[in-house]
Design an enzyme around this catalytic site. Sequence first.
Site, PDB file in Angstrom:
ATOM      1  N   GLY A   1       0.781  -1.149  -0.058  1.00 50.33           N
ATOM      2  CA  GLY A   1      -0.023   0.080  -0.160  1.00 50.33           C
ATOM      3  C   GLY A   1       0.984   1.247  -0.071  1.00 50.33           C
ATOM      4  O   GLY A   1       2.088   1.024   0.199  1.00 50.33           O
TER       5      GLY A   1
ATOM      6  N   VAL B   1       4.820   0.989   1.116  1.00 52.20           N
ATOM      7  CA  VAL B   1       5.054  -0.107   1.957  1.00 52.20           C
ATOM      8  C   VAL B   1       5.071  -1.245   0.818  1.00 52.20           C
ATOM      9  O   VAL B   1       4.231  -1.677   0.246  1.00 52.20           O
ATOM     10  CB  VAL B   1       4.020  -0.236   3.072  1.00 52.20           C
ATOM     11  CG1 VAL B   1       4.638  -1.437   3.811  1.00 52.20           C
ATOM     12  CG2 VAL B   1       4.043   1.036   3.918  1.00 52.20           C
TER      13      VAL B   1
ATOM     14  N   LYS C   1       9.220   0.133   4.440  1.00 51.32           N
ATOM     15  CA  LYS C   1       8.477   1.533   4.246  1.00 51.32           C
ATOM     16  C   LYS C   1       9.498   2.505   3.432  1.00 51.32           C
ATOM     17  O   LYS C   1      10.649   2.671   4.112  1.00 51.32           O
ATOM     18  CB  LYS C   1       7.917   2.081   5.331  1.00 51.32           C
ATOM     19  CG  LYS C   1       7.126   3.269   5.340  1.00 51.32           C
ATOM     20  CD  LYS C   1       6.665   3.799   6.632  1.00 51.32           C
ATOM     21  CE  LYS C   1       5.829   5.107   6.442  1.00 51.32           C
ATOM     22  NZ  LYS C   1       5.149   5.765   7.637  1.00 51.32           N
TER      23      LYS C   1
ATOM     24  N   ASP D   1      -0.593  11.449  16.216  1.00 52.51           N
ATOM     25  CA  ASP D   1      -1.408  11.358  14.846  1.00 52.51           C
ATOM     26  C   ASP D   1      -2.325  10.002  15.297  1.00 52.51           C
ATOM     27  O   ASP D   1      -2.327   9.235  14.323  1.00 52.51           O
ATOM     28  CB  ASP D   1      -0.546  11.139  13.943  1.00 52.51           C
ATOM     29  CG  ASP D   1      -1.145  11.548  12.701  1.00 52.51           C
ATOM     30  OD1 ASP D   1      -2.313  11.824  12.387  1.00 52.51           O
ATOM     31  OD2 ASP D   1      -0.537  11.153  11.411  1.00 52.51           O
TER      32      ASP D   1
END
Length: 352
Positions: free
Chosen positions: A29, A36, A51, A147
């Site tokens: 994704g 990733v 990543k 976050d």
Amino acid sequence: MPTPSPAAFASSLPANSRIGRFSIIRELGRGTAGCVYLAHDPVIDRDVAIKTFNPRLSLAEKARFEQHFINEARAAGRLSHPHIVTIHEASSEGGVTYLAMEYIEGKELHRALANGRRFSADETATIAWKLASALHHAHQRGVIHRDIKPSNIFLADEDQPKLIDFGIARAPNRLADRLSPQYEPYTMVRDNQLLGTPHYMSPEQSAGKPVDHRTDIYSLGTVMFELLTGRTPFQSERTDKLLQQIIYKAAPSPRDIDSRVPEGLAVIVEKAMHKRPEKRYHDAGEMALDIKRYLLKEKRARQRSREPLVLDEAPSDQGISAHGVRMRGMAIAVAAIAAVCMMTAAGLLLLR
């Protein structure tokens, strides 16, 4: 196979290419800044998640986001908790900066919500309890995530949550503290759009004020609110109006949206989302303890409701009602009279 040059990242990496020593299997994704991949570590013989930068980013954008990658490695790399993604390695080779993380099968929480899944009160409480425990672990080590939102919560098998993406976390002595505020994602604008999702930000974070660990507690409360009701507490198509609501309006109770939400769980959400930080939970550990107490109370209540009603006997005299004592006494007296009658009858037979 040699490490690809930065130009090779113009599109998604093909299978069997490499980043460092890791062999790429497929793309998993991508987001605004990162992409990733599922990869294999030949040294330890295990699959990992790699990543790196989104291949669509320009060189200038990559330079702008590189600090987030470094910060994520420093923040998450100091943490070891079953509900926080594990960072195995961070490196920059051949002009490619990457993170090697544990590979988890499952999906992000926001995808489950987008697919229409509704979470029960117990499911919500169980997920939140584990996340609050993870946040307490991070906060004790000086790391503030900043976050917390469904897209940064990964659900593994059996809804086991994992906190991911510490790209804008506050960590002790991090380099980004010495950078310009323009590196803050929520004040950083690209293509006239605000980066990030403001729905889950605390009032102090929305106002651009300094934040501490209690901003994560507020955000977790917002996630709980959405899991219980199917929507976020504040709604507006305009970002500026949404931020104004978060800053100045008190958050509604989950029960205002759905009266089926248990009152005990609603109270926990309301406390976590209090407008004033000092009125929230003192720390995430306290919040986790409250959620655990709620779960235990609900479990005991269900067990009591399933217990069969026993009328014929009691395990002991302790706790027997007065009526039960009288009935038991009468039964003993009747048995004694019957025994006397039998003995008398036997005596008469002998006399004959």
